[in-house]
Design an enzyme around this catalytic site. Sequence first.
Site, PDB file in Angstrom:
ATOM      1  N   ARG A   1       0.965  -1.040   0.002  1.00 51.07           N
ATOM      2  CA  ARG A   1       0.063   0.062   0.045  1.00 51.07           C
ATOM      3  C   ARG A   1       0.784   1.240   0.017  1.00 51.07           C
ATOM      4  O   ARG A   1       0.411   2.510   0.590  1.00 51.07           O
ATOM      5  CB  ARG A   1      -0.984   0.037   1.352  1.00 51.07           C
TER       6      ARG A   1
ATOM      7  N   SER B   1     -11.181   0.008   2.572  1.00 49.82           N
ATOM      8  CA  SER B   1     -10.383  -0.231   3.958  1.00 49.82           C
ATOM      9  C   SER B   1      -9.601   0.948   4.775  1.00 49.82           C
ATOM     10  O   SER B   1      -8.961   1.491   3.719  1.00 49.82           O
ATOM     11  CB  SER B   1      -9.276  -1.450   3.621  1.00 49.82           C
TER      12      SER B   1
ATOM     13  N   GLU C   1      -4.851   3.603   5.730  1.00 48.03           N
ATOM     14  CA  GLU C   1      -4.507   3.583   4.052  1.00 48.03           C
ATOM     15  C   GLU C   1      -5.361   4.923   3.476  1.00 48.03           C
ATOM     16  O   GLU C   1      -4.741   5.465   2.731  1.00 48.03           O
ATOM     17  CB  GLU C   1      -5.436   2.492   3.521  1.00 48.03           C
TER      18      GLU C   1
END
EC number: 1.3.1.98
Length: 300
Positions: free
Chosen positions: A169, A220, A290
């Site tokens: 990520r 998320s 995130e």
Amino acid sequence: MTQCDARLPQGGVKLADYTTWRVGGAAEWLAEPASLDETQAWIEWAAHQGMPCRVIGAGSNLLIHDDGLPGLSLCLRKLQGLQLDATTGTVEVLAGEPIPSLARRAARAGLHGLEWSIGIPGTAGGAAVMNAGAQGGCTAEWLESVRVVPLEGGNCFELQRHQLDFAYRHSRLQEDNLVVLSARFRLQPGHDPDELKRVTTANLSHRTTTQPYQQPSCGSVFRNPEPLKAGRLIEEQGLKGTRIGGAEISTVHANFIVNTGDAQAKDIAQLIHLVQDRIEAKHGIRLHTEVKRLGFASAA
């Protein structure tokens, strides 16, 4: 003189209408370019005005402060288009192209590689920046290069995959003041389109049944502290259904915070901190997000 000099961007636009969380205050100025030339022209305009320029893409993976954002907010959701070569597997895509659209088009052409991305609520440019991933796949596996331009203005240039410092990520694009204009993917040609469609349909079905797909969210919220899963840690603390204002930790998937209808950005930010503090107290692990925060003292 740029093509933007004869007109102004929109002023005082409510950014809640431009984010998947449906929260956020007003942009001082907002531009929605529909071409590469127009995108670069707006960036040059902001630089000429001496004002900050922020990319909000299509508004996913963003938490925008209730007080809004100064300067120019650049929404790229109209910057769409793609060209694919079913023989070589090369796909050229503009930054604002929705990831699900890209996945479907690739599957129809018999190009394997992006079936995992079918339900991700973002754009090709955002996927490159975040190294978006799901169900065992990630952007870095298939991205060949990106075309970028500095946020402070200047000439566009290309960065190859090995220059992007991909990790879980993460890419260098999160630190560098660069705007992704387009991306090139190299997929695997020669696959059965019907089989790829079956896989993408199954993947989408899995996402819609295991995630709060019908409620406003950013996807998320927290990165997984590998090999652990953030959602599992949150659920084990009994935090599903915890609510602050109109923001709620989803009862469907604990790594989602949903807007139940009247949430404000401050509600979501407080829930994020609550989760981080609770998990750190229990496990000694500080969960990292995130989601990118804009207008807050901390951007992560």
